[in-house]
Enzyme design. Sequence first.
Site, PDB file in Angstrom:
ATOM      1  CE  LYS A 144    -100.825  95.535   6.664  1.00 28.66           C
ATOM      2  NZ  LYS A 144    -100.894  94.111   7.445  1.00 28.66           N
ATOM      3  CD  GLU A 173     -98.255 101.785   4.254  1.00 30.66           C
ATOM      4  OE1 GLU A 173     -98.425 102.675   4.876  1.00 30.66           O
ATOM      5  OE2 GLU A 173     -97.218 100.367   3.930  1.00 30.66           O
ATOM      6  CG  HIS A 212    -103.595 101.441  13.447  1.00 30.82           C
ATOM      7  ND1 HIS A 212    -104.085 102.661  13.148  1.00 30.82           N
ATOM      8  CD2 HIS A 212    -104.007 101.772  14.687  1.00 30.82           C
ATOM      9  CE1 HIS A 212    -103.247 103.239  13.678  1.00 30.82           C
ATOM     10  NE2 HIS A 212    -102.783 103.219  14.695  1.00 30.82           N
ATOM     11  NE  ARG A 256    -109.067  88.655   6.113  1.00 30.56           N
ATOM     12  CZ  ARG A 256    -109.514  89.783   6.028  1.00 30.56           C
ATOM     13  NH1 ARG A 256    -110.811  90.164   6.167  1.00 30.56           N
ATOM     14  NH2 ARG A 256    -109.383  90.829   6.567  1.00 30.56           N
TER      15      ARG A 256
END
Length: 666
Positions: free
Chosen positions: A116, A200, A235, A292
């Site tokens: 990420k 973040e 999440h 994907r």
Amino acid sequence: MINKLLIANRGEIACRIIRSARKLGISTVAVYSDADANALHVSMADEAVHIGPAPSKESYLKGEVILQHAKTLNVDAIHPGYGFLSENAGFARACAEAGIIFVGPPEQAIAAMGSKSAAKSIMQDAGVPLVPGYHGDDQNPATLKQHADDMGYPVLLKAAAGGGGKGMRQVWSESDFDDALNAAKREAMASFSDDIMLVEKYLTSPRHVEIQVFCDTQGNGVYLFERDCSVQRRHQKIIEEAPAPGMSESLRQQMGEAALKAAHAINYVGAGTVEFLLDADGSFYFMEMNTRLQVEHPVTEKITGEDLVEWQLSVADGQPLPKQQSELTLNGHAFEARLYAEDPQHDFLPATGTLKLLRPPQESEHVRVDTGVVQGDEVSVYYDPMIAKLVVWDTNRERALQRLLTALREYHVAGVTTNLPFLYNVAAHPAFRQAELVTTFIETHHDSLFNQPGQKDESLLPAAALLVMLTQHQHEAPSGSVSSPWDLPLAWRANHQLKQQLELVINQQTYQVSIVHTGTTTKPNQWQLQYNDRQFALAGHCDKHALHAHIDGYQQRIGFSQDHTHYTLFSTDGTVDMHYVAPDLGETEDASLHSDFAAPMNGTVVDTMVSAGDQVKKGTTLLVMEAMKMEHAIKAPADGVVTEFFFAAGDLVDGGAQLLEFKADE
């Protein structure tokens, strides 16, 4: 040309791929572990090969074993589905080296998006907007915390190699940072063998909107519109829809072009999804790119009329994209609800067990059910607990939502705790109907989403009592009508009224009722029910899994399943659980002393967070377990002392086993 396809996956996605391959005349090879020897995807494929024991790391994650079987069986291509090896750059490279087509993007693209933090650097260079945060290499906890402090709380900790909500924690204050970081790193290491973290800024009211992109080997690329995936727990998405409500054509184009910019930045090929956070002011920020096919791809298929697996196989075979951007059209609205074996009332804890009843709604042009299980299958501890994906479509959002509610009512599952009632509550919620979607939807509407005892359960009380009388206390007469009271299999006594007390537990709320048998030898199935100051006349009968209830002149058909004294009722209001409490004859042992500290399911002890003899406060985490790749914290129910731990870090624990002994303060 692809003539034989191996599917390196299991469950509903393996079945889904097999169906599309069959339409194209491509023969299929399934792989299976010990736990999946009799699975649906195995029986659907033309060939199947055993790859190892039940744990995924010893079977579905063994890329070298799968590749060797592919070579032996002269396979042309391997489709990885999603999860497992689908985003494994090394496996994609090994396929290429073996001369076998990997149905997915090239190794370099997977690697670029596999981290990420690296992905965000690439997107920044490509001009794709990013959420403010720290994505650097310095993983010193003090460095991570300093960046969080500088950004201001709340922040979001995310595993750099993560996905599916694994290794992710919200941190709301400086004092919570260390514990959250440790938990996120442990979960990331267990799930991805990598505990690198990024930090973040946490947006408090965003929507989760993702763009489906597709690219071919000739450099062409299109976006197939967007999906709103804001409704999530842990999440992880549970209800998705396409298109995103309230999306203007201008914003759709901006996000679509940004997604294609992201794909072209890494020379992408195949199906991919670029995920964005969409703020209330219309600004959007890149989150990640999934290299994907997504779990929620069916809603895109329903609004575009395209088969994305067919597209994948065509592109993997070197063909150009079937359509250009101008040829793609958006038609109607679609929802997908993910049916999981899990307990929403206990923090969505995954559940295991046997699917004793599995009756999905009737499929049609409006209703689609993607599943990899059949009635009688076992939901095991080894894999994701998804049972099925329920997909509905209609000409607009309102009509599609009504389809979803109807289909959820008609979906009957028993033997395993599921999130069916919770899905219904979400879909029926006024805020969801008004498309007031945010990623904190469940937290925001917590009290009204979770079944509160007594809210609507009392209306089912007469029917529930009737069901108990019909199934627990009465059977059909052996032949014809009953001619004598001696033929009635009831607990009657001469010269006494047939009256008894029933104790019923409906959605965890206990009800005490009195019931009197008022039937005759020719019409035995009649009772009078008294609850508080109300009386009800009951009559009816059962056939297979349906109760035909007559209550004070009102007739209702209610689906049900039964496991001894436990029932699941499927009414027009949704699904409820009911337990008939048999009379206590003094022979049952009080298990309440241990229930708070029993292992919720089979799993592994990650760590003990305090020591035996420690004085702890209510809510303190005492022990952490890992099951189905998720961590579960066992917390103190009150102030008290942990007197003994029965397991240590690394120990395997059976569901229901006593984990520790705790003495609450008086």
